[in-house]
Design an enzyme around this catalytic site. Structure first.
Site, short mmCIF file in Angstrom:
data_model
loop_
_atom_site.label_atom_id
_atom_site.label_comp_id
_atom_site.label_asym_id
_atom_site.label_seq_id
_atom_site.Cartn_x
_atom_site.Cartn_y
_atom_site.Cartn_z
N GLU A 1 47.40 35.69 37.74
CA GLU A 1 47.92 35.08 38.97
C GLU A 1 48.45 33.70 38.65
OE1 GLU A 1 45.24 34.61 42.26
OE2 GLU A 1 44.62 36.71 42.27
N GLU B 1 37.75 36.94 39.79
CA GLU B 1 37.17 35.59 39.94
C GLU B 1 35.66 35.62 40.19
OE1 GLU B 1 39.52 33.40 42.76
OE2 GLU B 1 41.22 33.23 41.36
#
Length: 365
Positions: free
Chosen positions: A273, A128
């Site tokens: 995820e 991220e």
């Protein structure tokens, strides 16, 4: 017609049944293999690594994401046949980008020393990292780090076995509605486009963290709970010829569209995820989490309207982790720290069980 009837013997019926069983088995195994689970370790009451890997095996979870190269976990994974997405943490990205010698050392210590006993499938360089979040200080180092790790993997003779990528979140998407108009943020293209080019050239997928929960909880007035949980009874979004009944598909396909607009039409996506918390904030309930997770596992077998094929997906996370913050982050686990399952989830029957079943049928033919 008479010829067909002539061959309709008990033996042929058994062979036909065997064929149907094999097809069903392959579908079940393919669906199970689409699902992995993220192994986070931010808890002070979690089982040891060996117990965790045994839990993965006993539950037929064939894929695992590690966020850093924890050697205890890698040792426990030896011989398990579990496919691993191995994380190179954000804290190492700048160092790896600074020189090939650092990348070679990292690959030797954390990859080659465990290969082939540990089935490492991906290296996720960073998690991220984005120019629009608190990780913006790492953006200029990410692609160079990916390139260096890719070269080091090749030098180690593993270039045909391990793909190098990075895991991104949806903050990089500027437009996601309708899904076919998905595009990356204009102010992030300088960062995203080189990553997309690297993935295209190396034939690696983009790893994307997709959470319908956060979209729903941030905007419950416009996004319905059934649409977020895969339970909408009707089409919610009509996008040309494509129909969307769930938010997960819409988010996923908007990233595919964004990739295409950035020159990455051939780049695949792995959902690195996805999950739903059972407590800690608005919409985070046990029932919602159970519904989402059960439906996600089933849906991963089917694919999205844009890409109707199994979606390799990693559920976040294996355990509730009591050292995470904020409170919401403590409640994403599929299992409690005592290894008891929180939900009744089916990851698919193991291949060995199906092989034994079909073997007994063959013996009767």
């Amino acid at each position: 017609m008479s010829t067909l009837h002539k061959h309709n013997t008990p033996q042929m019926a058994a062979i036909t049944l065997l064929g149907l069983l094999l097809v069903a088995s392959s579908i079940e195994i393919a669906g199970a293999e689409s699902i992995g689970v993220c192994y986070g370790m931010l808890g002070n009451n979690l089982p040891n690594h060996w117990e965790v890997i045994q839990l993965y095996k006993s539950r037929n979870i064939g894929r695992l994401r590690l966020y850093d190269p924890n050697h205890g976990a890698l040792q426990a994974l030896k011989g398990s046949n579990i496919e691993v997405m191995l994380g190179l943490p954000n804290s190492d990205v700048k160092h790896i980008a600074s020189g090939m010698e650092h990348a070679r050392w990292w690959v030797q210590k954390n990859v080659k020393d465990f290969w082939p006993d540990v089935k490492i499938k991906y290296i996720a360089v960073g998690n991220e990292i984005s120019p629009v979040t608190g990780t913006s200080y790492l953006t200029s180092f990410l692609t160079p780090a990916m390139v260096n790790i890719y070269k080091a993997i090749g030098e180690a003779g593993l270039g045909n076995n391990i793909k190098v990528s990075t895991s991104v979140d949806m903050t990089l998407i500027g437009n996601s509605y309708p899904p076919s108009q998905g595009s990356f943020r204009n102010d992030a293209r300088w960062f995203v486009d080189p990553i997309v080019g690297f993935l295209r050239d190396t034939r690696a997928p983009l790893l994307v963290n997709i959470y319908p929960y956060f979209s729903y909880s941030g905007n419950p007035g416009q996004i319905s709970l059934p649409y977020s949980l895969f339970t909408a009874p009707n089409v919610v979004v009509q996008d040309g010829s494509r129909q969307y009944r769930n938010l997960f598909d819409a988010m996923l396909d908007s990233v595919y569209a964004a990739l295409e607009r950035s020159g990455g039409a051939s780049v695949g996506i792995v959902v690195s995820e996805s999950g739903w918390p059972s407590a800690g904030a608005f919409g985070a309930t046990y029932d919602n989490a159970a519904t989402y997770l059960k439906n996600l596992i089933q849906h991963a077998k089917e694919g999205s309207p844009r890409k109707p094929r199994p979606i390799e997906t990693y559920i976040f996370a294996m355990f509730d982790e009591n050292n995470k913050n904020p409170e919401l982050e403590k409640h994403f686990g599929l299992f409690s720290p005592n290894k008891q399952p929180k939900y009744n989830l089916n990851f698919g029957v193991s291949g060995s069980v199906e092989t034994n079943a079909t073997a007994s049928l063959i013996s009767e033919i």
